[in-house]
Design an enzyme around this catalytic site. Structure first.
Site, PDB file in Angstrom:
ATOM      1  N   ALA A 189       0.809  -1.218   0.000  1.00 11.23           N
ATOM      2  CA  ALA A 189       0.000   0.000   0.000  1.00 11.23           C
ATOM      3  C   ALA A 189       0.847   1.276   0.000  1.00 11.23           C
ATOM      4  CB  ALA A 189      -0.911  -0.001   1.216  1.00 11.23           C
ATOM      5  N   ALA A 257     -17.878   6.748  10.235  1.00 12.37           N
ATOM      6  CA  ALA A 257     -17.010   7.931  10.377  1.00 12.37           C
ATOM      7  C   ALA A 257     -15.659   7.681   9.710  1.00 12.37           C
ATOM      8  CB  ALA A 257     -16.817   8.286  11.846  1.00 12.37           C
ATOM      9  N   ASP A 259     -14.987   5.602   7.272  1.00 14.06           N
ATOM     10  CA  ASP A 259     -15.149   5.513   5.819  1.00 14.06           C
ATOM     11  C   ASP A 259     -15.329   6.904   5.217  1.00 14.06           C
ATOM     12  OD1 ASP A 259     -15.105   2.781   6.294  1.00 14.06           O
ATOM     13  OD2 ASP A 259     -17.294   2.673   6.453  1.00 14.06           O
ATOM     14  N   GLY A 301     -26.792   5.911  11.141  1.00  8.55           N
ATOM     15  CA  GLY A 301     -26.460   5.150   9.939  1.00  8.55           C
ATOM     16  C   GLY A 301     -25.181   5.648   9.304  1.00  8.55           C
TER      17      GLY A 301
HETATM   18  P1  ATP Z   1     -15.570   3.364  12.015  1.00 11.51           P
HETATM   19  O1  ATP Z   1     -16.514   3.530  13.182  1.00 11.51           O
HETATM   20  O2  ATP Z   1     -16.190   3.806  10.730  1.00 11.51           O
HETATM   21  O3  ATP Z   1     -14.882   2.040  11.951  1.00 11.51           O
HETATM   22  P2  ATP Z   1     -12.914   4.409  12.691  1.00 11.51           P
HETATM   23  O4  ATP Z   1     -12.766   3.813  14.047  1.00 11.51           O
HETATM   24  O5  ATP Z   1     -12.135   3.897  11.570  1.00 11.51           O
HETATM   25  O6  ATP Z   1     -14.471   4.473  12.295  1.00 11.51           O
HETATM   26  P3  ATP Z   1     -12.864   6.985  13.928  1.00 11.51           P
HETATM   27  O7  ATP Z   1     -11.541   7.250  14.523  1.00 11.51           O
HETATM   28  O8  ATP Z   1     -14.006   6.635  14.803  1.00 11.51           O
HETATM   29  O9  ATP Z   1     -12.642   5.950  12.757  1.00 11.51           O
HETATM   30  O10 ATP Z   1     -13.355   8.258  13.099  1.00 11.51           O
HETATM   31  C1  ATP Z   1     -12.748   8.703  11.925  1.00 11.51           C
HETATM   32  C2  ATP Z   1     -12.595  10.198  11.977  1.00 11.51           C
HETATM   33  O11 ATP Z   1     -13.888  10.820  12.136  1.00 11.51           O
HETATM   34  C3  ATP Z   1     -11.760  10.671  13.138  1.00 11.51           C
HETATM   35  O12 ATP Z   1     -10.402  10.683  12.771  1.00 11.51           O
HETATM   36  C4  ATP Z   1     -12.327  12.063  13.372  1.00 11.51           C
HETATM   37  O13 ATP Z   1     -11.767  12.971  12.478  1.00 11.51           O
HETATM   38  C5  ATP Z   1     -13.794  11.908  13.028  1.00 11.51           C
HETATM   39  N1  ATP Z   1     -14.592  11.613  14.240  1.00 11.51           N
HETATM   40  C6  ATP Z   1     -15.022  10.408  14.671  1.00 11.51           C
HETATM   41  N2  ATP Z   1     -15.725  10.509  15.828  1.00 11.51           N
HETATM   42  C7  ATP Z   1     -15.749  11.815  16.131  1.00 11.51           C
HETATM   43  C8  ATP Z   1     -16.327  12.596  17.196  1.00 11.51           C
HETATM   44  N3  ATP Z   1     -17.027  12.021  18.203  1.00 11.51           N
HETATM   45  N4  ATP Z   1     -16.146  13.930  17.172  1.00 11.51           N
HETATM   46  C9  ATP Z   1     -15.447  14.524  16.187  1.00 11.51           C
HETATM   47  N5  ATP Z   1     -14.886  13.867  15.155  1.00 11.51           N
HETATM   48  C10 ATP Z   1     -15.023  12.535  15.118  1.00 11.51           C
END
Ligand code: ATP
Length: 316
Positions: A189, A257, A259, A301
């Site tokens: 990657a 979030a 994605d 969702g």
């Molecule tokens: P997923 O739940 O889709 O598997 P993930 O664990 O890969 O998500 P997260 O770190 O939850 O990813 O979220 C991705 C991005 O979204 C974060 O880096 C942040 O920028 C934003 N984000 C997620 N949750 C929040 C929150 N509660 N407040 C503000 N920003 C958020």
């Protein structure tokens, strides 16, 4: 605009109409289309980018419903195959009262797992400027071979390869196997995004710091990202590293979030890969990706919560 091809699974999550209950106690379920690679393709399209989804669905009502959703959002469906025998994958998902997410998958096998290398739309994959994928498509054959072939075709055609492992432990035979297989394609990657939870899983250490994240660094990478939920994200390149904070929002459902974040990043770099070498511009892009992730948490969702550009910019 350059094409972003996203490879992998698309399925239907069945989400309880009531929160805080176990799957057995749930009084009813709502259909929530998902599958991380499909979400990423739609996230890109929502932001005005060109996106295609490559994967297999069942030749059943749910499969055609999902293909229709991709089309509705403007995602190219020329890479979709339909399996005549197997069903579209389903997952029942609930957030229990203790905050734990509970998954029950119906994949025995589901159509997505049966995509064969000879079914790949090679021309479409060759047209990709960015080729994105996860790790669920690595779990079983023949989809695993299709995944590896598609990666190779895209790389050879000059695409940037983007990888979000998206760990789903219950789908793997064991934790060891999951870790081994997820890491087996690490050095292919250009861009890898992991969550804080995946960082801990892959390194075996709960420390969310630079030293631990750097154990996932390879010189084959152009960018390594660790998302930190409400705290934003950390970024690592050959020449610089840092943190970009997210925006304060009232989160109601964090599904999608990550994605949304990835889709935004890819949509912003697809036509200019040199952003990855310019810290100032990369930080701007990551700020936007954080905004997209943050907005996504404010609605229930995954797909219905993916923002367009102006919805994301309202947080600035
Ligand atoms: P997923 O739940 O889709 O598997 P993930 O664990 O890969 O998500 P997260 O770190 O939850 O990813 O979220 C991705 C991005 O979204 C974060 O880096 C942040 O920028 C934003 N984000 C997620 N949750 C929040 C929150 N509660 N407040 C503000 N920003 C958020």
């Amino acid at each position: 605009k350059g094409m972003i091809v996203s490879f992998g699974e698309m399925l239907i999550d069945f989400v309880p109409t009531e929160s805080g209950v176990s799957l057995a106690e749930a009084p009813g379920f709502l259909k929530a289309p998902g599958g991380a690679p499909a979400n990423v393709a739609i996230a890109v399209a929502r932001l005005g980018g060109k996106a295609a989804f490559v994967g297999k669905l069942g030749d059943d009502e749910f499969g055609h419903m999902l293909a229709g959703i991709l089309k509705q959002y403007g995602v190219t469906g020329e890479g979709i195959s339909f399996d005549q025998g197997a069903r579209t994958a389903l997952a029942f998902v609930t957030l229990r009262a203790d905050g734990e997410r509970e998954f029950m998958f119906y994949r025995n096998p589901s159509a997505d797992m049966l995509l064969r290398p000879d079914e790949l739309n090679i021309e479409l994959i060759k047209s990709a400027k960015v080729f994105h994928y996860g790790s669920i498509s690595l779990i079983v054959e023949p989809c695993r071979s299709a995944h590896l072939k598609a990666m190779e075709v895209a790389k050879e055609a000059g695409a940037l390869l983007s990888y979000d492992p998206n760990l789903r432990e219950p789908l793997w035979p064991s934790r060891e196997e999951a870790k081994k297989q997820i890491l087996s394609i690490w050095d292919k990657a250009d861009v890898i995004k992991v969550s804080d939870v995946e960082l801990e899983f892959l390194t075996g250490s709960p420390k969310i710091d630079d030293a631990n994240a750097m154990t996932l660094w390879r010189d084959s990478l152009k960018l390594l990202l660790v998302t930190l939920g409400e705290k934003g994200c950390r970024y690592y390149t050959k020449n610089f590293r840092g943190v970009v904070e997210s925006f304060e929002v009232k989160a109601v459902d964090t599904t999608g979030a990550g994605d949304s974040f990835v889709g935004a990043l890819l949509a912003k770099i697809v036509d200019d890969h040199s952003i990855l070498e310019d810290e100032k511009r990369l930080r701007e892009v990551l700020k936007f990706a954080n905004a997209c992730g943050a907005v996504t948490t404010t609605k229930k969702g995954a797909i219905p919560a993916l923002p367009n550009e102006s919805e994301a910019l309202t947080l600035y």
